[in-house]
Every structure is written in C-alpha cells, then in structure tokens.
Design a protein around this motif. Structure first.
Motif, PDB file in Angstrom:
ATOM      1  N   MET A   1      31.359  25.509  32.536  1.00 52.37           N
ATOM      2  CA  MET A   1      31.015  26.761  33.215  1.00 52.37           C
ATOM      3  C   MET A   1      31.049  27.899  32.190  1.00 52.37           C
ATOM      4  N   PRO A   2      29.919  28.524  31.970  1.00 47.87           N
ATOM      5  CA  PRO A   2      29.922  29.593  30.960  1.00 47.87           C
ATOM      6  C   PRO A   2      30.734  30.778  31.448  1.00 47.87           C
ATOM      7  N   ARG A   3      31.426  31.380  30.539  1.00 46.50           N
ATOM      8  CA  ARG A   3      32.250  32.525  30.933  1.00 46.50           C
ATOM      9  C   ARG A   3      31.751  33.746  30.214  1.00 46.50           C
ATOM     10  N   PRO A   4      31.760  34.879  30.869  1.00 46.62           N
ATOM     11  CA  PRO A   4      31.314  36.097  30.185  1.00 46.62           C
ATOM     12  C   PRO A   4      32.252  36.400  29.026  1.00 46.62           C
ATOM     13  N   PRO A   5      31.710  36.573  27.852  1.00 49.08           N
ATOM     14  CA  PRO A   5      32.547  36.742  26.659  1.00 49.08           C
ATOM     15  C   PRO A   5      33.441  37.958  26.729  1.00 49.08           C
ATOM     16  N   LYS A   6      33.011  38.989  27.436  1.00 47.34           N
ATOM     17  CA  LYS A   6      33.797  40.217  27.460  1.00 47.34           C
ATOM     18  C   LYS A   6      35.238  39.986  27.887  1.00 47.34           C
ATOM     19  N   ARG A   7      35.399  39.082  28.868  1.00 48.88           N
ATOM     20  CA  ARG A   7      36.753  38.895  29.384  1.00 48.88           C
ATOM     21  C   ARG A   7      37.471  37.742  28.718  1.00 48.88           C
ATOM     22  N   ALA A   8      36.777  37.116  27.785  1.00 48.02           N
ATOM     23  CA  ALA A   8      37.340  35.879  27.241  1.00 48.02           C
ATOM     24  C   ALA A   8      38.709  36.085  26.627  1.00 48.02           C
ATOM     25  N   HIS A   9      38.979  37.274  26.145  1.00 52.03           N
ATOM     26  CA  HIS A   9      40.263  37.475  25.454  1.00 52.03           C
ATOM     27  C   HIS A   9      41.457  37.273  26.378  1.00 52.03           C
ATOM     28  N   VAL A  10      41.205  37.467  27.658  1.00 55.00           N
ATOM     29  CA  VAL A  10      42.322  37.276  28.588  1.00 55.00           C
ATOM     30  C   VAL A  10      42.830  35.846  28.485  1.00 55.00           C
ATOM     31  N   ASP A  11      41.870  34.914  28.483  1.00 53.31           N
ATOM     32  CA  ASP A  11      42.269  33.508  28.407  1.00 53.31           C
ATOM     33  C   ASP A  11      42.983  33.235  27.089  1.00 53.31           C
ATOM     34  N   GLU A  12      42.369  33.777  26.035  1.00 53.78           N
ATOM     35  CA  GLU A  12      42.937  33.502  24.719  1.00 53.78           C
ATOM     36  C   GLU A  12      44.362  34.040  24.646  1.00 53.78           C
ATOM     37  N   GLU A  13      44.502  35.186  25.239  1.00 57.81           N
ATOM     38  CA  GLU A  13      45.832  35.805  25.221  1.00 57.81           C
ATOM     39  C   GLU A  13      46.845  34.878  25.877  1.00 57.81           C
ATOM     40  N   ARG A  76      38.158  23.596  29.260  1.00 54.25           N
ATOM     41  CA  ARG A  76      39.457  23.402  28.596  1.00 54.25           C
ATOM     42  C   ARG A  76      40.327  24.646  28.724  1.00 54.25           C
ATOM     43  N   VAL A  77      39.656  25.782  28.510  1.00 52.68           N
ATOM     44  CA  VAL A  77      40.393  27.048  28.584  1.00 52.68           C
ATOM     45  C   VAL A  77      40.976  27.237  29.992  1.00 52.68           C
ATOM     46  N   VAL A  78      40.133  26.953  30.996  1.00 50.80           N
ATOM     47  CA  VAL A  78      40.615  27.102  32.370  1.00 50.80           C
ATOM     48  C   VAL A  78      41.783  26.159  32.627  1.00 50.80           C
ATOM     49  N   GLY A  79      41.660  24.957  32.068  1.00 45.20           N
ATOM     50  CA  GLY A  79      42.754  23.995  32.220  1.00 45.20           C
ATOM     51  C   GLY A  79      44.041  24.529  31.628  1.00 45.20           C
ATOM     52  N   LEU A  80      43.913  25.135  30.443  1.00 46.05           N
ATOM     53  CA  LEU A  80      45.107  25.677  29.776  1.00 46.05           C
ATOM     54  C   LEU A  80      45.720  26.803  30.612  1.00 46.05           C
ATOM     55  N   GLY A  92      48.478  28.065  43.488  1.00 43.93           N
ATOM     56  CA  GLY A  92      47.027  27.972  43.505  1.00 43.93           C
ATOM     57  C   GLY A  92      46.508  27.259  42.266  1.00 43.93           C
ATOM     58  N   ASP A  93      45.374  26.592  42.411  1.00 45.02           N
ATOM     59  CA  ASP A  93      44.798  25.848  41.305  1.00 45.02           C
ATOM     60  C   ASP A  93      43.555  26.579  40.821  1.00 45.02           C
ATOM     61  N   ILE A  94      43.647  27.144  39.641  1.00 46.23           N
ATOM     62  CA  ILE A  94      42.540  27.963  39.127  1.00 46.23           C
ATOM     63  C   ILE A  94      41.292  27.129  38.885  1.00 46.23           C
ATOM     64  N   LYS A  95      41.488  25.838  38.608  1.00 49.51           N
ATOM     65  CA  LYS A  95      40.328  24.985  38.317  1.00 49.51           C
ATOM     66  C   LYS A  95      39.416  24.856  39.532  1.00 49.51           C
ATOM     67  N   LEU A  99      34.288  31.495  39.845  1.00 53.33           N
ATOM     68  CA  LEU A  99      34.451  32.282  38.627  1.00 53.33           C
ATOM     69  C   LEU A  99      35.156  33.620  38.881  1.00 53.33           C
ATOM     70  N   GLU A 100      34.639  34.357  39.850  1.00 55.98           N
ATOM     71  CA  GLU A 100      35.197  35.686  40.103  1.00 55.98           C
ATOM     72  C   GLU A 100      36.661  35.588  40.518  1.00 55.98           C
ATOM     73  N   GLU A 101      36.929  34.573  41.311  1.00 53.97           N
ATOM     74  CA  GLU A 101      38.306  34.407  41.784  1.00 53.97           C
ATOM     75  C   GLU A 101      39.219  33.995  40.639  1.00 53.97           C
ATOM     76  N   GLN A 102      38.639  33.292  39.672  1.00 50.12           N
ATOM     77  CA  GLN A 102      39.451  32.927  38.515  1.00 50.12           C
ATOM     78  C   GLN A 102      39.904  34.179  37.780  1.00 50.12           C
ATOM     79  N   PHE A 103      38.976  35.115  37.668  1.00 47.13           N
ATOM     80  CA  PHE A 103      39.352  36.359  36.996  1.00 47.13           C
ATOM     81  C   PHE A 103      40.430  37.087  37.782  1.00 47.13           C
TER      82      PHE A 103
END
Ligand code: AMP
Ligand code: MN
Ligand code: ZN
Length: 905
Positions: A1-13, A76-80, A92-95, A99-103
């Motif tokens: 599932m492609p993720r908008p890059p703008k918010r990607a740092h949240v996951d990385e964080e 993978r990121v979502v899994g992490l 809750g299970d984010i997987k 998409l919007e709810e994941q954010f």
C-alpha cells in the motif's frame, strides 16, 4: 500500500524508537538518548523526503517493480508500527485499518504516549513537591436515598453502587437533589496497582472467599461451592453460614440498656491504624470491648468492583480508623472480634458494608445490630444516620463528604473527622434504640426481630456484577425513549463493549461511558466517529481511546434491516420467559390482577363463627355446616399454611408470575403488545370471509353479505395504513410474503412485481385476492372486471366507496403521500432512506385506469437500495479521499471482521 511520503517520518520515528534496544535506553543518560533519537528521526525524514513525490510518484508507481517494492516496504513499516502499538498496549490492529485510519491511529498513539509521559512526570514531580492537591467543589448531585437513607436492598441500587455509583441519570424514583462536596485530589495513585493479589473482574469466575482462617468457628473452614445447572461453580457458601444460623443474641443484649453519652470527639482518643503493628495493637484493645461500632468507606468510580478504602470502628472510649488500602491483606485478623458471637457489632445500613468487608478484607460479622433496621422497626420518620443522630443526640452532622474520594492518602483531616463521626456515637444510639424497641409493648418480639433481620444481612454474600444478554433492556425500560431494532442492536453492542472495557481496564461503567451518553449514542447512531464524540460531554477517556471499536458497533447496527420495534421487543421478552400455562397474550390478562391465583378465594364459606356465649371465635358445630361444604373442613388458608414442596411446574409458573407482576407495562405498551395478536385475528377473519365470499360467488343465488364486505374493507384499509408506517424495504418484503402466501393458499396470480404496490390505485374490487388469470375456475365479480391490471392484493377501498370519485381518490393518494412523508421525516436517523427517496406518485388520470407508463419504477429500486448504499459510503467516508472504492470495500471487510474479533474478548 503506497503511503504519502509527507507523513512517512511518523513511521520512521516510531520505528527508530522501537529499534532502540532497552539496554541502550537504560545505560546512557536521557540526554544522550534523546540526541540519538533526534538524529535518527532527522535521517529517517530525509530518507522519506527523497522518495519521488506528486506526479513523479505516480509515474514511478506505474512501474510494477517499483510499486511492488513500495508496497512491501509500506507493509513492513505498518507491521513495525503495529508491534510498537502492541508493546505499548494500545488497542486495535493497525494492519487491518484503512489508510486514513492508520494515520489517525498513529496520531492517537503519539498523543497517548505523550499523555502517559506527562502523567508520569506529574506523578514524579507531584510526589516530590506537592503530595496531594486537594480539589474541593460544591456540587448538587442526585442522591439515591438508599445511602442517605441506607439500603432497602433493592437489587438495582446495589448494582449501581457496585459499579459506577455516580451514574444516576436513569435512576430510581426515590432520588432527591442533595448538596455534596466534591472532595478529591489530583494524581491519586490507583490503589489497585499496589494490591498484592490482583482483582479478578472476569464475569466467568464467581467471587471466591479468600478467608484462610476461621476464628470463632462452630464448623471448620470449608469453601463450599454451589453449582448451576450446567455444573459450573456459581458461587460459594458463606463461610460463617452455620454460625449465623445458630446465632442467638446474648441475654444481656436483650435487656434494657443504660445509655452512656459518648465523650466529645475532641476528647476522645483516635488511632489511625495504617501498619500491621498498629493493627495488632488495635485488635488487642478491641478484644476487651463488649460493643464495637463499625462503618466502611468505599470507592467505586475508578474501579470495576469497588475498593474498600477505610474502616472506622469505635468502642466506648476510643475511635479507630483503619487504612484498608495498605492493610488490605492483614485486616482479616479482626475476624477474631468481628465473628465473636459474644461481642456486639453495631452498624448502620450494613447491607453493602457486609459485602465490601468480605470482598476486600475477608471480614465477616456475627452478632450485629443494624440501627437502620431498628429505625425501620421503630417506624421512625426517617431512617438515615443523620436523622438518628439528630433524634437521639440532637446533633446536626454534615453528610456532604459522602462522595469524597476516599482513596486519598494521606487522608485529609476533614475526611478523618468526617469518617469518625459515622461510628463515634453509634453505641449510644444502639442503647437508646434497644430501650425503645423493648418499650414497644404492642410488639414484644421487636428487638428479637431486629437481631434476626441484622443476622440476615450478615449472611449476605458478595457476587460480582454480571450482565445478561437482555441487561441493556433495563436501561431502555427506564428511559422514556423508544428504540427501534437498530438502536437496540447498537445499545446492546455498546453495553457489552462497556462491560468488557470496564472489566479489563478496572474502571466503573460510569467512568467508561455513563448511561446517558450510551443511550444518546445508541439513539442517534452517528454515521461518523465525530458524531459519537458529540454525544459525550465531557468525552470519557476510554471512549476517545476506543472510538474506532465503538464506531464499528454503531455501523454494524446501522446495517441492520429496520423492523417494527414492537415485534422485536415482544419476541425478545418472550424468549427469555419460562414456559407458562397462562395465556399472557390474552387481552384480558393483567399482571397486577391476582384474582386468578389460588390464594385469593372469595367463594369459600366462612368456618369461624363468633360464639354467642364466650364471644370467642370458634368452629361451627358440625350440623350447622351445609352438606355440600363438608369437603372443606380444613380451611384453605394458603397464607398461613406451611407451603408444601412446590412442583417444578408450579415453581416455573410462580417465577413467571413474580416476574410478570414486577414488570410495569404501561397501557400503551400493553396496547402495542397485543397488536400482533390483533393482526393475527384480523388475518384469520379475512381468510374466513374470503372463503365464504368465494363460496357465495360460486353459488350466485346467495346475496352478497354487505356487512361482511364492509368489515373486511375496513380492516383491509387499516392494513394498508399499517403498511405505510413501515419503511419501504420492509413494506416490499411483507408484500412479497403476502403475495407468496396468497399464491399457495389460493389460486395462482399473475407474476407480481412488488414495486408496483406503491402505485396501485384505490381498487374498486372489494375482494383482494380473487382476481386471477382468466384461465382459473373462479370468475371475478362481473361489476368490476375492468381494472384487472392491478395485480397486488393490498390496496382496497371501503365498501361504501366502491366507486370513488376522482376527487376522492386524489385525496386519498395525497393523504398517503403525506403520511409517508411525515413518517419518513419522523424517522430522523435515516433521512437518506426516507423522505427524499420516496418517489412522487403520479396521480391517476381517471378512476379505474391507471397509467403505469408514467411511473418510473427505477426510482423505487433506487429508493430502497440507495438508502443502504449511501449509508455504507458515509460510514466509510470519514476524511477519506474520493475514488478509493476498492480500498473502502476492503476496509469494510477488514473492519467488520476486526469488530467481531475485538468483540469476543
Ligand atoms: P456511609 O455509610 O454513609 O459512610 O457511606 C459509605 C459509602 O457508601 C461511601 O464511602 C460511599 O462510597 C458510598 N455512598 C454513600 N452514599 C452514596 C451516594 N449517594 N452515592 C454513591 N455512593 C454513596
Ligand atoms: Mn455506612
Ligand atoms: Zn461512613
């Protein structure tokens, strides 16, 4: 599932934080750790920003290889992130989320983590600087007079005080506004976190007495289980059951007392018992006291089952306050005095105290005098402790701190004084009451009966709160609102969610979601998550936290097909009732009329006569008794008889009667309840008349009975009206059923398209189902064979109006349209499915002939189906972007399976 890059740092964080090994956090100081984390975040953000964006991204994604890799990585990121959530115990299970709810979830999780950090910092600094910031406010609360005027042991009030006692919006009739002082503190540490033995809130296992020793025993300690029908342990017998059974109040308690006025509280020694040593010392002193006054303070808001926070005791010379939060596991040694049948324990309104003491402290009482029971026996004007203190000591006590948060430690002086006064004067009150009871010459056994009743209270056993499948209906019955099946479905779901959440989080129902908010959500069935929040003010923290789960419950309820509410309610109550020999659906049955019961017989001959010589009551001489009454020599006075063992059937019937007589059915409810029966009668009548009419038509000599036709036409019209009171979909379904039935019951009719029903114009034909294909043997009535186009057996007219004027039929059409419009408007919760989409019905050009070409039947299809469609879209829309249909479909599947899973645990 492609993720908008703008918010990607949240996951990385999050990933960066998650990747930090524990030891690293522990070994380095917080500054170094933060620096490292910040570096990681910056690097991750830079990397994320390097991904192609905007149109470039779309272009890249058109390469299958790139799209695949991106998809794998994002999964993978979502899994992490999911792992982080799990580690942080976030529900809750984010997987499985969209998409919007994941954010949203990530955001919520961040908020929650920050909140936890802040709270922890607060506690840390709070402990250091300001141990307790006491908050005080004057509030007006609805008081359930069971506490102010202690328990008359209604199961309801007990239920509420067991779990969430401030939750009183749907309360009992005895409530009154009282001024109470809100007395609490910031950052109160949850006492349950310090308990050595964690509380078991589960509904599966019963409460198990934790008593390890049994002083003053007549029978040795044994945990005797009671089983239910399925062979599961349902409860345990009272450990002191036998001792209480054998208990007789000692003679000195049955004699006149010499009341001794207590010293002022200021002149009385107070011992705050908060260590085991002090407890030992207190026990030693209490062993020498012949009477002990006892009271309990309890907290029930931030816990599921409740916590005994304080026990106060008073002897003639000393007051004791036991900190039962710290001494929870040690208090049981006081059983030595509390179960001693030679020592009197005096309590006021002890019903709940007895349960709290045994649940939390394994304390039991043998030999109790309950001043509340005594006040009742003495027929005093009021039964509260405050009243007794006024009555016997002319003391005005302030009870406004009753709702204080008794978990506060150290206990503020105000609360200490307040708690003390609950027991300090009680021995004196007991002495005065004993004398008053002995003075009641009219009733010599009064004192004995007070002891008997008090002993019954001592026999009470604590049982955990439990909900059944119909528990939510109690709430519905108490509100004045009426719920349809969707709303009930939601209420039940939310009710179960609340129960499960309260148990797992160890919070009261009132804290998780107060009744009035729960009812509001179930009633308005909000399409959006925001709507749920809008029903709550202030928003309970757990509602915010588990908003998604709640939302799914509401959406699922919205998806239920709407049925007539009364049918649902009726069948559900019937299902839960035991089989009965009585016809409860009879219009003549009245639950408060006991004249059918055997006990009430007004036709029995009187056997007692007053003797003319002695004036005493005596049995009549044998020759006076009429012959036919000889059979009744022993009077059938069931009231005074020792009841024989009832048969199982009788027991069932009695249980049913009891239940029936306790439930209040308002006249309108009763009226609604017999509606289905009336419908059935109507249907039978129609069928009967129909067959008669058929017979008559087959044999033309017989004149058509006009009256019958009138009656039928009338009932039919009602039926038609009824049909308009249900939603279109249900309407069509029913019509379909009717047509099926007529198909089988009678002759074959032409293929029916139910959608036409809405347009079928007032029929000239008084007999609905007789029109049939020409091939059938039965001939239609000759007069009105002109409009046989009409295939649907519903629309009819009264016999007088067999030939309506065009104006009349127009008016009727208008009326019905209006009715439909009105009903639709009144079904406020699903406006989409109602008013807007009911198609305008073209008016008939001329009576009899209806131009179906003018009707756009697609509208009907759209009307019924779009209603649902729009709902689903709205449910899923949220803040999502358009053209994401596939996603939404998947999401629906996922989220619903998710709910089922979450609902189970
Ligand atoms: P009391 O016996 O009056 O000291 O009350 C004992 C405990 O009952 C208090 O600590 C409260 O937890 C609880 N309680 C008393 N009155 C109320 C009330 N009106 N509402 C809820 N809980 C109450
Ligand atoms: Mn009390
Ligand atoms: Zn008290």
């Amino acid at each position: 599932m492609p993720r908008p890059p703008k918010r990607a740092h949240v996951d990385e964080e999050d990933q960066a934080q998650a990747d930090q090994p524990e030891e690293q956090c522990a070994s380095k100081d917080i500054g170094a750790f933060t620096n490292q984390a910040f570096k990681n975040v910056v690097a991750a953000t830079r990397a994320a920003n390097a991904f192609p964006q905007g149109t470039a991204r779309s272009l890249y994604l058109s390469y299958p290889g790139y799209a695949r890799v991106m998809d794998e990585m994002s999964q993978r990121v979502v899994g992490l992130i999911g792992n982080v959530f799990q580690a942080k115990e976030i529900k809750g299970d984010i997987k499985k989320r969209q998409l919007e709810e994941q954010f949203e979830m990530v955001q919520e999780c961040n908020d929650m983590l920050f909140e936890r950090i802040t709270t922890n910092l607060d506690i840390k600094s709070g402990l250091r600087r300001n141990p307790q910031q006491v908050l005080e406010a004057q509030v007006d609360v609805m008081s359930n007079s069971t506490h102010a005027e202690p328990p008359v042991a209604s199961p309801q009030t007990q239920e509420t005080s067991k779990a969430g006692s401030w939750n009183r919006t749907t309360g009992t009739p005895q409530r009154s506004m009282v001024s109470a002082r809100l007395f609490t503190a910031k950052n109160i540490v949850r006492p349950q976190t310090q308990f050595k033995e964690p509380v078991d809130n589960s509904s599966q296992s019963p409460f198990v007495p934790r008593l390890k020793e049994k002083p003053n025993s007549l029978k040795p300690l044994a945990l005797l289980p009671e089983y239910d029908d399925a062979g599961n342990v349902q409860s345990y017998l009272h450990p002191y059951e036998f001792e209480l059974l054998k208990f007789q109040a000692p003679p000195q308690q049955m004699q006149k007392q010499k009341p001794v006025l207590p010293a002022l509280m200021a002149d009385t020694e107070l011992m705050v018992v908060d260590t085991v040593e002090k407890l030992q010392q207190a026990l030693e002193e209490l062993r020498h006291a012949p009477q002990i006054a006892i009271d309990v303070e309890h907290h029930s808001y931030r816990t599921f089952m409740g916590i005994t926070c304080l026990v106060q005791m008073s002897t003639r010379s000393k007051d004791y306050i036991f900190d039962t939060l710290t001494l929870r596991d040690d208090m049981h040694i006081l059983n030595l005095v509390l179960t001693d049948p030679k020592k009197l324990k005096i309590l006021h309104g002890a019903d709940l105290d007895i349960e709290w003491l045994q649940r939390d402290l394994s304390l039991y009482i043998v030999n109790m005098f309950d001043t509340h029971r005594a006040a009742k026996a003495l027929n005093l004007a009021r039964l509260s402790l405050a009243f007794l203190l006024k009555h016997y000591l002319d003391l005005d006590v302030d009870k406004s701190l009753q709702l204080a948060d008794w978990r506060m430690r150290p206990l503020p002086q105000q609360l200490v004084d307040y708690a003390r006064q609950d027991t300090h004067f009680l021995i004196y009150v007991y002495e005065r009451m004993t004398n008053d009871l002995l003075q009641q010459q009219a009733e010599p056994g009064l004192l004995g009966s007070v002891y008997q009743m008090s002993t019954e209270v001592c026999k009470k056993r604590y049982s955990k709160p439990h909900i059944g499948p119909e528990s939510h209906m109690d709430l519905v019955r108490k509100t004045k609102r009426s719920f349809d099946n969707r709303q009930l479905h939601a209420l039940r779901g939310i009710f179960e969610w609340r129960d499960a959440t309260a148990r797992s989080e160890d919070e009261s129902y009132g804290y998780v979601l107060p009744n009035h908010m729960m009812l509001q959500i179930a009633e308005s069935l909000p399409r959006e998550m925001q709507g749920i929040l809008a029903c709550c003010n202030p928003i309970p923290p757990l509602v915010r936290q588990q908003l998604h789960t709640l939302h799914q419950i509401v959406l699922k309820a919205r998806d239920q097909p709407l049925v007539k509410p009364i049918l649902e309610a009726r069948s559900s109550t019937q299902a839960s009732l035991p089989p009965s020999t009585k016809d409860f659906s009879s219009k003549l049955y009245c639950p408060h009329d006991f004249s059918h019961q055997e006990e009430v017989r007004d036709d029995l001959p009187t056997l007692l006569n007053r003797s003319s010589t002695s004036g005493k009551l005596e049995l009549p001489r044998e020759e006076d008794v009429p012959k036919e009454d000889l059979a009744i020599v022993a009077p059938a006075m069931a009231l005074f008889d020792k009841p024989g063992k009832p048969t199982q059937e009788e027991e069932l019937r009695w249980a049913h009667l009891r239940k029936e007589s306790q439930t209040l059915r308002l006249p309108y409810k009763r009226y609604l309840a017999i509606l289905p029966l009336m419908e059935q009668l109507k249907a039978d009548q129609i069928a009967r008349e129909r067959s008669e009419l058929l017979k008559r038509r087959l044999c033309p000599a017989a004149p058509a009975p006009e009256q019958n036709i009138k009656l039928e036409a009338h009932t039919i019209k009602q039926e038609v009206d009824d049909m308009y009171s249900v939603p279109l979909k249900e309407h069509l379904k029913r019509k379909h059923q009717t047509s099926n039935k007529t198909d089988t019951d009678h002759q074959p009719t032409t293929g029916k398209r139910p959608r036409k029903d809405e347009n079928s114009q007032p029929r000239v034909e008084p007999e609905p189902t007789v029109k049939m294909k020409p091939a059938t043997t039965v001939q239609p009535v000759p007069d009105h064979s002109d409009d046989e186009v009409v295939e649907v057996p519903i629309e009819r007219q009264s016999a007088e109006q067999t030939k309506p004027s065009p104006a009349q039929s127009k008016r009727q059409q208008k009326n019905k349209q209006f009715q439909r419009g009105f009903k639709a408007k009144n079904r406020g919760n699903h406006p989409q499915s109602s008013s807007q989409q009911i198609p305008q019905i073209p008016k008939p050009k001329a009576e009899g002939n209806f131009d179906y070409k003018n009707v756009d039947f697609r509208q009907f299809k759209g009307g019924a189906q779009r209603a649902r469609g729009t709902e689903i879209k709205h449910q899923m829309r949220g803040k999502s972007r358009p053209n994401n249909r596939n996603n939404k479909q998947f999401n629906k599947l996922f989220t619903f399976s998710n709910v089922r899973k979450e609902g189970k645990k």
